[in-house]
Write an enzyme that holds these catalytic residues in place. Structure first.
Site, PDB file in Angstrom:
ATOM      1  N   SER A   1       1.438  14.155  16.192  1.00 28.75           N
ATOM      2  CA  SER A   1       2.567  13.513  16.880  1.00 28.75           C
ATOM      3  C   SER A   1       2.337  13.591  18.384  1.00 28.75           C
ATOM      4  O   SER A   1       2.117  14.675  18.917  1.00 28.75           O
ATOM      5  CB  SER A   1       3.870  14.229  16.554  1.00 28.75           C
TER       6      SER A   1
ATOM      7  N   ARG B   1       9.302  23.269  18.995  1.00 27.29           N
ATOM      8  CA  ARG B   1       7.929  22.934  19.444  1.00 27.29           C
ATOM      9  C   ARG B   1       7.661  23.465  20.856  1.00 27.29           C
ATOM     10  O   ARG B   1       7.016  22.797  21.679  1.00 27.29           O
ATOM     11  CB  ARG B   1       7.688  21.421  19.423  1.00 27.29           C
TER      12      ARG B   1
ATOM     13  N   GLU C   1       3.961  15.774  23.421  1.00 17.24           N
ATOM     14  CA  GLU C   1       3.814  17.093  22.784  1.00 17.24           C
ATOM     15  C   GLU C   1       2.480  17.761  23.145  1.00 17.24           C
ATOM     16  O   GLU C   1       2.468  18.964  23.427  1.00 17.24           O
ATOM     17  CB  GLU C   1       3.946  16.932  21.270  1.00 17.24           C
TER      18      GLU C   1
HETATM   19  P1  FAD Z   1      -5.614  23.523  21.167  1.00 14.34           P
HETATM   20  O1  FAD Z   1      -5.410  22.055  21.087  1.00 14.34           O
HETATM   21  O2  FAD Z   1      -7.000  24.022  21.331  1.00 14.34           O
HETATM   22  O3  FAD Z   1      -4.713  24.107  22.345  1.00 14.34           O
HETATM   23  C1  FAD Z   1      -3.369  23.742  22.469  1.00 14.34           C
HETATM   24  C2  FAD Z   1      -2.727  24.609  23.570  1.00 14.34           C
HETATM   25  O4  FAD Z   1      -2.720  25.963  23.164  1.00 14.34           O
HETATM   26  C3  FAD Z   1      -3.517  24.579  24.885  1.00 14.34           C
HETATM   27  O5  FAD Z   1      -2.596  24.738  25.938  1.00 14.34           O
HETATM   28  C4  FAD Z   1      -4.388  25.817  24.786  1.00 14.34           C
HETATM   29  O6  FAD Z   1      -4.757  26.324  26.062  1.00 14.34           O
HETATM   30  C5  FAD Z   1      -3.466  26.782  24.077  1.00 14.34           C
HETATM   31  N1  FAD Z   1      -4.180  27.789  23.282  1.00 14.34           N
HETATM   32  C6  FAD Z   1      -5.008  27.567  22.233  1.00 14.34           C
HETATM   33  N2  FAD Z   1      -5.435  28.740  21.722  1.00 14.34           N
HETATM   34  C7  FAD Z   1      -4.873  29.721  22.481  1.00 14.34           C
HETATM   35  C8  FAD Z   1      -4.934  31.140  22.465  1.00 14.34           C
HETATM   36  N3  FAD Z   1      -5.658  31.825  21.574  1.00 14.34           N
HETATM   37  N4  FAD Z   1      -4.250  31.823  23.422  1.00 14.34           N
HETATM   38  C9  FAD Z   1      -3.503  31.164  24.356  1.00 14.34           C
HETATM   39  N5  FAD Z   1      -3.394  29.827  24.409  1.00 14.34           N
HETATM   40  C10 FAD Z   1      -4.071  29.117  23.474  1.00 14.34           C
HETATM   41  N6  FAD Z   1       1.655  20.440  15.157  1.00 14.34           N
HETATM   42  C11 FAD Z   1       2.802  20.858  14.563  1.00 14.34           C
HETATM   43  O7  FAD Z   1       3.565  21.644  15.146  1.00 14.34           O
HETATM   44  N7  FAD Z   1       3.133  20.443  13.299  1.00 14.34           N
HETATM   45  C12 FAD Z   1       2.349  19.605  12.595  1.00 14.34           C
HETATM   46  O8  FAD Z   1       2.679  19.266  11.455  1.00 14.34           O
HETATM   47  C13 FAD Z   1       1.150  19.124  13.208  1.00 14.34           C
HETATM   48  N8  FAD Z   1       0.354  18.235  12.561  1.00 14.34           N
HETATM   49  C14 FAD Z   1      -0.754  17.752  13.169  1.00 14.34           C
HETATM   50  C15 FAD Z   1      -1.546  16.826  12.486  1.00 14.34           C
HETATM   51  C16 FAD Z   1      -2.706  16.324  13.069  1.00 14.34           C
HETATM   52  C17 FAD Z   1      -3.540  15.300  12.317  1.00 14.34           C
HETATM   53  C18 FAD Z   1      -3.098  16.778  14.359  1.00 14.34           C
HETATM   54  C19 FAD Z   1      -4.366  16.280  14.978  1.00 14.34           C
HETATM   55  C20 FAD Z   1      -2.317  17.695  15.049  1.00 14.34           C
HETATM   56  C21 FAD Z   1      -1.138  18.188  14.460  1.00 14.34           C
HETATM   57  N9  FAD Z   1      -0.317  19.112  15.130  1.00 14.34           N
HETATM   58  C22 FAD Z   1       0.831  19.577  14.518  1.00 14.34           C
HETATM   59  C23 FAD Z   1      -0.647  19.586  16.486  1.00 14.34           C
HETATM   60  C24 FAD Z   1      -1.668  20.777  16.487  1.00 14.34           C
HETATM   61  O9  FAD Z   1      -2.381  20.840  15.286  1.00 14.34           O
HETATM   62  C25 FAD Z   1      -0.993  22.126  16.733  1.00 14.34           C
HETATM   63  O10 FAD Z   1      -0.308  22.134  17.952  1.00 14.34           O
HETATM   64  C26 FAD Z   1      -1.987  23.297  16.723  1.00 14.34           C
HETATM   65  O11 FAD Z   1      -1.295  24.533  16.748  1.00 14.34           O
HETATM   66  C27 FAD Z   1      -2.968  23.248  17.906  1.00 14.34           C
HETATM   67  O12 FAD Z   1      -3.963  24.217  17.654  1.00 14.34           O
HETATM   68  P2  FAD Z   1      -5.374  24.176  18.386  1.00 14.34           P
HETATM   69  O13 FAD Z   1      -6.079  25.445  18.034  1.00 14.34           O
HETATM   70  O14 FAD Z   1      -6.088  22.927  18.071  1.00 14.34           O
HETATM   71  O15 FAD Z   1      -4.913  24.219  19.910  1.00 14.34           O
HETATM   72  P1  NAP Z   2       9.153  12.719   8.032  1.00 15.72           P
HETATM   73  O1  NAP Z   2       9.212  13.690   6.918  1.00 15.72           O
HETATM   74  O2  NAP Z   2       8.944  11.269   7.725  1.00 15.72           O
HETATM   75  O3  NAP Z   2      10.457  12.875   8.925  1.00 15.72           O
HETATM   76  C1  NAP Z   2      10.634  12.046  10.087  1.00 15.72           C
HETATM   77  C2  NAP Z   2      11.309  12.870  11.141  1.00 15.72           C
HETATM   78  O4  NAP Z   2      12.579  13.244  10.686  1.00 15.72           O
HETATM   79  C3  NAP Z   2      10.514  14.108  11.419  1.00 15.72           C
HETATM   80  O5  NAP Z   2      10.191  14.082  12.764  1.00 15.72           O
HETATM   81  C4  NAP Z   2      11.428  15.274  11.055  1.00 15.72           C
HETATM   82  O6  NAP Z   2      11.624  16.199  12.129  1.00 15.72           O
HETATM   83  C5  NAP Z   2      12.767  14.637  10.777  1.00 15.72           C
HETATM   84  N1  NAP Z   2      13.332  15.125   9.486  1.00 15.72           N
HETATM   85  C6  NAP Z   2      13.069  14.644   8.240  1.00 15.72           C
HETATM   86  N2  NAP Z   2      13.825  15.301   7.339  1.00 15.72           N
HETATM   87  C7  NAP Z   2      14.544  16.220   8.010  1.00 15.72           C
HETATM   88  C8  NAP Z   2      15.495  17.212   7.617  1.00 15.72           C
HETATM   89  N3  NAP Z   2      15.840  17.394   6.327  1.00 15.72           N
HETATM   90  N4  NAP Z   2      16.012  17.997   8.579  1.00 15.72           N
HETATM   91  C9  NAP Z   2      15.669  17.848   9.874  1.00 15.72           C
HETATM   92  N5  NAP Z   2      14.776  16.927  10.295  1.00 15.72           N
HETATM   93  C10 NAP Z   2      14.226  16.115   9.386  1.00 15.72           C
HETATM   94  O7  NAP Z   2       8.036  13.176   9.084  1.00 15.72           O
HETATM   95  P2  NAP Z   2       6.465  13.026   9.040  1.00 15.72           P
HETATM   96  O8  NAP Z   2       6.049  12.305  10.228  1.00 15.72           O
HETATM   97  O9  NAP Z   2       5.993  12.583   7.691  1.00 15.72           O
HETATM   98  O10 NAP Z   2       6.019  14.549   9.240  1.00 15.72           O
HETATM   99  C11 NAP Z   2       6.311  15.505   8.244  1.00 15.72           C
HETATM  100  C12 NAP Z   2       6.432  16.871   8.881  1.00 15.72           C
HETATM  101  O11 NAP Z   2       5.176  17.231   9.480  1.00 15.72           O
HETATM  102  C13 NAP Z   2       7.461  16.925  10.001  1.00 15.72           C
HETATM  103  O12 NAP Z   2       8.101  18.177   9.974  1.00 15.72           O
HETATM  104  C14 NAP Z   2       6.632  16.785  11.261  1.00 15.72           C
HETATM  105  O13 NAP Z   2       7.196  17.471  12.378  1.00 15.72           O
HETATM  106  C15 NAP Z   2       5.323  17.417  10.852  1.00 15.72           C
HETATM  107  N6  NAP Z   2       4.204  16.807  11.587  1.00 15.72           N
HETATM  108  C16 NAP Z   2       4.027  17.178  12.871  1.00 15.72           C
HETATM  109  C17 NAP Z   2       2.978  16.645  13.595  1.00 15.72           C
HETATM  110  C18 NAP Z   2       2.732  17.098  15.007  1.00 15.72           C
HETATM  111  O14 NAP Z   2       1.682  16.817  15.549  1.00 15.72           O
HETATM  112  N7  NAP Z   2       3.646  17.800  15.621  1.00 15.72           N
HETATM  113  C19 NAP Z   2       2.124  15.719  13.025  1.00 15.72           C
HETATM  114  C20 NAP Z   2       2.368  15.338  11.718  1.00 15.72           C
HETATM  115  C21 NAP Z   2       3.410  15.888  10.992  1.00 15.72           C
HETATM  116  P3  NAP Z   2      10.585  17.349  12.531  1.00 15.72           P
HETATM  117  O15 NAP Z   2       9.414  16.651  13.155  1.00 15.72           O
HETATM  118  O16 NAP Z   2      11.366  18.144  13.519  1.00 15.72           O
HETATM  119  O17 NAP Z   2      10.239  18.146  11.319  1.00 15.72           O
END
Ligand code: FAD
Ligand code: NAP
Length: 354
Positions: free
Chosen positions: A247, A174, A343
């Protein structure tokens, strides 16, 4: 501070006041004094000119990983660069390029529909293609870096396009180089993906294995895409209904000795070994054990099904969300001696030039 209402004759980009509430998924009430939408690469040079007139530049995608203050006085550049194309059908990979402003989920959906498989585990992540490299988005055992070939980014101060490969992006869990440079240094313009052929299903996560139709058989990428969408819709709060940024904390990475000591004391500890010998602790589990799931501090709350997600219960400010986050961090640190790192990107305006 420049007056955004004044004409800027040497740039086609006209900054205007903008309500940012619909531009951030936490639904925080926020206003931008100077907002522009970047629609074509030909506008990049003008954007550099404009950015030079402000102390800071906020590059905005879908606002799904951002905590905004009520007022942003720096320049806000909303990236709306469109386009998806197949660059090459190599025997070992589909090479696809997408504009930074493309909606991430729309892009994944279009790839799966075209038979360019490999991104299906990353379905339904909000935001844009251009922001995906910033935090090396990941879900269900796949992260952007696994499917990344390169990107093109605009260096705002140097006024030049730069091609970056994975090494230059310094991807980690991340994380990437873009989270460590001064905000507004780069605008990611387009991203290139290499989707390996033959395709292989990634089904390591228990939720995917449990999903009917996937276990035991030979699922298609479409079936995995649909399963990921179903699981996420059932488990995660929809930002259109209740504001959130997904998250709020990263899963902490600790060394093996720390993990072993915690596991001895807390037998239920959820942890996963990493290739580098460290362990990833499930931050949601730590927060839940501290009793935070479903609780709130004023208008900022912890989601009742997913303790990692902080929500705007209505009328929360960025400060309310950060106060709740700090209280959770304190409790987890007191009990487990583990530091939780937020994050999302917390935006703080660069101060006016003196
Ligand atoms: P923004 O929020 O607009 O920006 C985020 C950052 O990126 C800021 O620093 C911004 O300046 C920079 N940025 C944006 N666009 C550019 C660009 N073109 N060039 C340079 N910098 C830029 N994340 C995960 O990793 N895994 C998930 O499963 C996941 N699930 C999510 C679920 C929900 C319900 C929500 C609300 C969020 C989730 N996220 C998840 C977090 C988020 O969706 C990601 O980080 C996504 O990539 C952010 O994209 P954005 O366009 O909204 O970025
Ligand atoms: P989940 O599947 O209930 O798992 C809980 C946590 O355990 C997660 O954080 C995941 O790590 C870890 N995990 C589960 N199985 C794993 C495996 N086989 N190997 C390594 N790590 C494992 O998680 P959840 O909340 O429902 O989310 C599902 C997926 O969507 C996850 O990958 C999560 O990262 C992603 N997600 C991300 C965001 C965000 O905003 N970043 C929001 C929603 C969902 P990881 O998180 O490293 O995968």
């Amino acid at each position: 501070m420049p007056d955004p209402s004044q004409a800027l004759p040497d740039t086609p980009l006209a900054p205007a006041f903008q309500d940012l509430t619909p531009f951030n998924t936490l639904g925080l009430a926020a206003r931008a004094a100077a907002f522009v939408s970047l629609r074509a690469p030909s506008e990049l040079d003008a954007l550099s000119t404009l950015a030079g007139r402000y102390p800071g530049l906020l590059v905005l995608g879908g606002g799904s990983n951002l905590v905004l203050p009520p007022q942003v006085d720096n320049l806000v550049a909303h990236v709306a660069l469109a386009g998806v194309r197949l660059l090459e059908a190599r025997p070992d990979a589909w090479i696809i390029e997408a504009g930074a402003g493309e909606n991430w989920h729309g892009f994944v959906s279009a790839c799966v529909a075209s038979g360019w498989d490999g991104l299906e585990n990353l379905a339904l992540i909000p935001g844009t293609v251009g922001a995906a490299p910033v935090q090396n988005i990941g879900a269900y055992g796949v992260e952007l870096a696994d499917r990344f070939l390169g990107l093109t980014a605009w260096n705002v101060a140097q006024r030049r396009l730069v091609d970056m490969d994975a090494a230059a992006c310094r991807y980690a869990y991340r994380d990437s180089v873009f989270k460590h440079e001064a905000p507004g240094t780069w605008i990611i313009v387009s991203v290139r993906f290499a989707l390996p052929r033959p395709w292989r299903a990634v089904l390591d996560y228990p939720d995917l294995q449990r999903q009917a139709g996937l276990a035991g058989g030979t699922p298609t990428a479409r079936a995995i895409f649909d399963a990921v969408c179903d699981i996420r819709r059932a488990k995660l709060p929809d930002p259109a209904v209740i504001g959130n940024a997904g998250s709020f904390f990263k899963n902490p990475l600790v060394d093996a000795a720390t993990r072993d000591a915690l596991a001895a004391r807390y037998p239920g500890l959820v942890s996963y070994p990493q290739p580098d010998g460290r362990y990833k602790l499930a931050a949601g589990w730590l927060i839940d054990q501290c009793g935070w799931k479903g609780r709130h501090l004023g208008p900022a709350g912890v989601h009742d099904r997913q303790a990692l997600v902080l929500v705007n219960r209505g009328g929360a400010t960025g400060a309310d969300i950060l106060a709740l986050a700090a209280a959770i961090q304190r409790d987890v640190a007191d009990r487990y001696q583990v530091k939780l790192e937020p994050e999302p990107v917390v935006w703080r305006d660069a101060p006016p030039r003196g």
